[in-house]
Design an enzyme around this catalytic site. Structure first.
Site, short mmCIF file in Angstrom:
data_model
loop_
_atom_site.label_atom_id
_atom_site.label_comp_id
_atom_site.label_asym_id
_atom_site.label_seq_id
_atom_site.Cartn_x
_atom_site.Cartn_y
_atom_site.Cartn_z
N HIS A 16 60.80 90.53 18.93
CA HIS A 16 62.25 90.55 18.71
C HIS A 16 62.62 89.38 17.80
O HIS A 16 61.90 88.39 17.71
CB HIS A 16 62.88 90.40 20.11
N SER B 49 71.97 90.83 21.72
CA SER B 49 71.38 91.55 22.84
C SER B 49 70.51 92.66 22.30
O SER B 49 70.80 93.24 21.25
CB SER B 49 72.50 92.12 23.71
N LYS B 50 69.45 92.97 23.03
CA LYS B 50 68.54 94.04 22.59
C LYS B 50 69.25 95.40 22.58
O LYS B 50 68.79 96.34 21.98
CB LYS B 50 67.30 94.07 23.48
N ARG B 51 70.40 95.47 23.27
CA ARG B 51 71.16 96.72 23.29
C ARG B 51 72.21 96.77 22.18
O ARG B 51 72.95 97.73 22.07
CB ARG B 51 71.85 96.89 24.66
N ASP B 52 72.28 95.72 21.38
CA ASP B 52 73.27 95.64 20.31
C ASP B 52 72.84 96.54 19.15
O ASP B 52 71.91 96.24 18.42
CB ASP B 52 73.40 94.18 19.83
#
Length: 490
Positions: free
Chosen positions: A20, A256-259
Site C-alpha cells: 500500500h 483509507s484502503k476503502r477510499d
C-alpha cells in the site's frame, strides 16, 4: 547510546495484503535513512497473525519494493546473522522470553474468554470509561489457575503494566511524547494459540536485531509505550522512535484502503504503466521536503539529501494531480522506444492493436505514441488519448461546439476541396498533408480557424489535439477519406 551505533532500520510488513502507498512510504523513508547513514536496511516479515495472512502477500511486498528501486541488506531472501526474518519462524526465541516474564512476575496468565472480555468492554463504555482490561486474572492463585485449566480454558499471557508511571520518549518527528501507564490496560503478549502478539514480537525482534531507529506511521504511536515497557522489563535500551504523520486525501481525511478516489496499491500503479522512478520521487515527498524549491530528484540525490529533521509534523496530502505531473516529467525524458514499450501492452489489452505486430504495424504504433509523448503521464493513458485513431466514420459524433464550427457556410467547400487533395496524395505523409491544406486555402480563399478547425474536427473528431498534419498522417489515407466523405454525404 543509540547515536554511536551503526544505523540499523527495518521495514516489517505483515503479509496480510499487498504493498500500500502508506507502507511503501515507510519502507522508502527507512531505506533512505539507512543509505544516507551508510547503515543497514532490513526487511522482516511480521506474520504472527496466521489467520489474516494472504497468499502471495509476502512475495507481492518484496516484488513491488524491488520494482520501486528499494533494495535491502538482510531479509528472508538475504539471510544475515540476525535471522530468521519471519516472525512465525522465531517462536523458539520468543517462548523462553515469555516464560522469563512469567517467572519474574512481570506477566501473568489470563483465562478470560472473548465473551467475558467483550462484556467487560461494553460495561466500561456504558459507564463512559475508556475500555481496557481490568486485570482480574492478575492476582489468581496457583489453585485458581489449576481450576481454570481443569475446565479446559487455554490462557493468553498478559503483560503486567506498572501503575502510576509515565512513559516518555523523544520522537524524531513529534519531539517529546508521554503516556500515563494508568491509561494502558494489561495487554496480551502471548496469544492462546502460543504465538506472540505484535507488540511483544516487535520489541524482541527490534532488540535482538539491533535496530537503532524505528521509523513508522503515526498510527503506531499508541503501541510505542507498550514496546518501551517490554524493553524496560528486560533491561534493554530502546531504539530511537520516529512516527511519520498520516497521509490524507484531498478532503483532508486519513487515507483509507476503502477510499475509492485514490489508487492505493503499488501493484495498481505498476499495472497502469506508471514509472517506478516517478512513484519513488512522489512518495519520498509525502511528509518530507528538501531544502529549496526543486521537486524532481533521482534516487541517488534523495539518499544524499535525506534528513529526518525535515519530516513534516503536518499530515501529508496525497495530491493525485501532483503524482500525474511528476510521472509526466519522467515520461517526457524517456526515449520514444521506452514510451512505446510502456504504452503498447495497454493498446493491445484494449484490443485496438494486435498481439503480434508486423514491422509496419510497429512503426505505425511508434508514430501514434510519438504524438502524445510530451503529454502522457502513464502507459494506460494512451488508450483514452488515441481513441480517435480507431473510430469508424459511423462513430464520429460531434458536440454542440463542434457542430457550431461545422455549420459555417464555407465548411462544405473546404471539406470537399480537402477530400479531393487527400484522394490524390502520395506519399501520405505529414509534409504532403501540410502542402495539401495550403492548396485548399489557395483554392477556397478560406484561411486561419475557418480552414484548419473544420478539417481537424471532421478528420479527428476533436477540436484540439496533436499537430494536424501529423495526426492526419497517422490516421491514414483510407480512414481520413472515409470520414471526410461520410460527413459530406450527411
Amino acid at each position: 547510546m543509540v547515536e554511536n551505533k551503526k544505523v540499523r532500520v527495518r521495514y516489517a510488513p505483515s503479509p496480510t495484503g499487498f504493498l500500500h502507498i502508506g507502507n511503501a512510504r515507510t519502507a522508502l523513508f527507512n531505506y533512505l535513512f539507512a543509505r544516507h547513514n551508510d547503515g543497514d536496511f532490513v526487511i522482516r516479515i511480521e506474520d504472527t497473525d496466521l489467520k489474516r495472512n494472504v497468499e502471495d502477500g509476502e512475495e507481492s511486498q518484496l516484488r513491488n519494493l524491488k520494482w520501486l528501486g528499494i533494495d535491502w541488506d538482510e531479509g528472508i531472501d538475504k539471510p544475515g546473522q540476525y535471522g530468521p526474518y519471519r516472525q512465525s519462524e522465531r517462536k523458539a526465541i520468543y517462548d523462553p522470553l515469555l516464560e522469563q516474564l512469567l517467572d519474574e512476575g512481570k506477566a501473568y496468565k489470563c483465562y478470560c474468554t472473548e465473551e467475558e472480555l467483550e462484556a467487560e468492554r461494553e460495561a466500561q463504555k456504558a459507564r463512559g470509561e475508556m475500555p481496557r482490561y481490568s486485570g482480574k486474572c492478575r492476582h489468581l492463585t496457583e489453585a485458581m489457575r489449576a481450576e481454570k485449566e481443569a475446565q479446559g480454558l487455554k490462557p493468553s499471557i498478559r503483560f503486567a503494566v506498572p501503575e502510576n508511571e509515565t512513559i516518555t520518549f523523544n520522537d524524531m518527528v513529534k519531539d517529546d511524547v508521554s503516556f500515563d501507564t494508568n491509561g494502558i490496560g494489561d495487554f496480551v503478549i502471548g496469544k492462546k494459540d502460543g504465538m506472540p502478539t505484535y507488540n511483544f514480537a516487535v520489541a524482541v525482534d527490534d532488540h535482538l536485531m539491533e535496530m537503532t531507529h524505528v521509523l513508522r506511521g503515526d498510527d503506531h504511536i499508541s503501541n510505542t509505550p507498550k514496546q518501551i515497557m517490554i524493553y524496560n522489563a528486560f533491561g534493554w535500551e530502546a531504539p530511537k522512535f520516529g512516527h511519520m504523520t498520516l497521509i490524507v486525501n484531498e478532503s483532508r481525511r486519513k487515507l483509507s484502503k476503502r477510499d475509492g478516489s485514490i489508487i492505493q496499491f503499488i501493484e495498481q500503479y505498476r499495472d497502469l504503466g506508471y514509472l517506478p522512478e516517478a512513484l519513488f520521487n512522489f512518495i519520498a515527498m509525502l511528509g518530507w521536503s528538501p531544502e529549496g524549491e526543486e521537486e524532481i530528484f533521482s534516487k541517488e540525490e534523495f539518499i544524499k539529501i535525506f534528513d529526518p529533521n525535515r519530516l513534516s509534523k503536518s499530515p501529508a496530502l496525497f495530491d493525485t494531480q501532483k503524482l500525474t505531473w511528476v510521472n509526466n516529467q519522467y515520461v517526457k525524458k524517456l526515449p520514444l522506444n521506452d514510451v512505446v514499450e510502456l504504452s503498447l501492452p495497454h493498446l493491445q489489452k484494449a484490443g485496438v492493436v494486435p498481439e503480434e505486430l508486423t514491422a509496419e504495424e510497429l512503426e505505425w504504433v511508434h508514430k501514434l505514441v510519438s504524438l502524445y509523448h510530451e503529454q502522457m503521464s502513464y502507459g494506460a493513458e494512451i488508450v483514452g488519448l488515441t481513441e480517435m485513431f480507431f473510430a469508424d466514420a459511423s462513430q464520429m459524433n460531434f458536440d454542440e461546439e463542434e457542430q457550431d464550427v461545422l455549420s459555417a457556410e464555407t465548411v462544405p467547400t473546404v471539406i470537399r476541396a480537402f477530400a479531393n487533395e487527400v484522394a490524390n496524395l502520395d506519399p501520405f505523409v505529414s509534409d504532403e498533408v501540410k502542402a495539401a491544406i495550403k492548396r485548399v486555402q489557395k483554392e477556397t480563399g478560406v484561411k486561419g480557424k475557418g480552414l484548419f478547425m473544420p478539417i481537424r474536427i471532421v478528420t479527428t473528431g476533436e477540436m484540439h489535439g496533436p499537430e494536424l498534419p501529423l495526426a492526419v498522417e497517422v490516421l491514414g489515407k483510407e480512414r481520413v477519406l472515409s470520414r471526410l466523405n461520410a460527413w459530406l454525404t450527411k
